[in-house]
Write a protein that holds these residues in place. Sequence first.
Motif, PDB file in Angstrom:
ATOM      1  N   TYR A  46      21.763  15.084  50.596  1.00  0.00           N
ATOM      2  CA  TYR A  46      21.511  16.182  51.531  1.00  0.00           C
ATOM      3  C   TYR A  46      21.717  17.528  50.832  1.00  0.00           C
ATOM      4  N   ILE A  47      22.827  17.643  50.080  1.00  0.00           N
ATOM      5  CA  ILE A  47      23.167  18.901  49.398  1.00  0.00           C
ATOM      6  C   ILE A  47      22.106  19.256  48.354  1.00  0.00           C
ATOM      7  N   VAL A  48      21.775  18.328  47.460  1.00  0.00           N
ATOM      8  CA  VAL A  48      20.838  18.670  46.383  1.00  0.00           C
ATOM      9  C   VAL A  48      19.405  18.811  46.883  1.00  0.00           C
ATOM     10  N   TYR A  49      19.094  18.191  48.006  1.00  0.00           N
ATOM     11  CA  TYR A  49      17.746  18.279  48.582  1.00  0.00           C
ATOM     12  C   TYR A  49      17.478  19.686  49.131  1.00  0.00           C
ATOM     13  N   ARG A  50      18.522  20.345  49.637  1.00  0.00           N
ATOM     14  CA  ARG A  50      18.346  21.574  50.409  1.00  0.00           C
ATOM     15  C   ARG A  50      18.872  22.853  49.765  1.00  0.00           C
ATOM     16  N   ASN A  51      19.530  22.767  48.624  1.00  0.00           N
ATOM     17  CA  ASN A  51      20.176  23.947  48.063  1.00  0.00           C
ATOM     18  C   ASN A  51      19.748  24.197  46.620  1.00  0.00           C
ATOM     19  N   GLY A  80      26.641  23.088  48.797  1.00  0.00           N
ATOM     20  CA  GLY A  80      26.120  23.222  50.145  1.00  0.00           C
ATOM     21  C   GLY A  80      27.071  22.600  51.144  1.00  0.00           C
ATOM     22  N   GLU A  81      26.725  22.719  52.407  1.00  0.00           N
ATOM     23  CA  GLU A  81      27.553  22.166  53.478  1.00  0.00           C
ATOM     24  C   GLU A  81      26.851  20.991  54.132  1.00  0.00           C
ATOM     25  N   HIS A  82      27.661  19.984  54.471  1.00  0.00           N
ATOM     26  CA  HIS A  82      27.158  18.817  55.181  1.00  0.00           C
ATOM     27  C   HIS A  82      28.283  18.267  56.035  1.00  0.00           C
ATOM     28  N   GLU A  83      28.027  18.116  57.311  1.00  0.00           N
ATOM     29  CA  GLU A  83      28.993  17.568  58.263  1.00  0.00           C
ATOM     30  C   GLU A  83      30.355  18.254  58.168  1.00  0.00           C
ATOM     31  N   GLY A  84      30.305  19.599  58.093  1.00  0.00           N
ATOM     32  CA  GLY A  84      31.526  20.393  58.109  1.00  0.00           C
ATOM     33  C   GLY A  84      32.277  20.471  56.796  1.00  0.00           C
TER      34      GLY A  84
END
Length: 115
Positions: A46-51, A80-84
């Motif tokens: 999630y982090i590397v996909y979006r940041n 990045g941030e994911h689930e707080g």
Amino acid sequence: MQAFSDHWDLIQQVLRDHIDRGDLRYSEHANERMDERGISRKTVEYIVYRNRPTEMHEPFKYPYGECPYENPDPVFTVVGEHEGRKIGVALAIKRRGRSLLFSVITAFEAAGRHI
């Protein structure tokens, strides 16, 4: 490193394709640290996909980890941030011929210089 920065949008699309196909690699070190820190592959992806990268290190210039300055490939830190949780991911980009390979080398709770 400037070339990677200038072309990050294209590189990120290739990275996203790798994630979508399940081809993102994880080092043994990354798997161990992620397990210790309770960071899932879902979170890392999630982090590397979006940041975008916050740091870029040339080969043999990554100063962190168990074997500093031994990275044969460029290493990018993506935060990045994911689930707080604010998570940092160190990602190596290996150029092999006309292809790119992506390997997660570690993941951590972002703090200090990564905030």
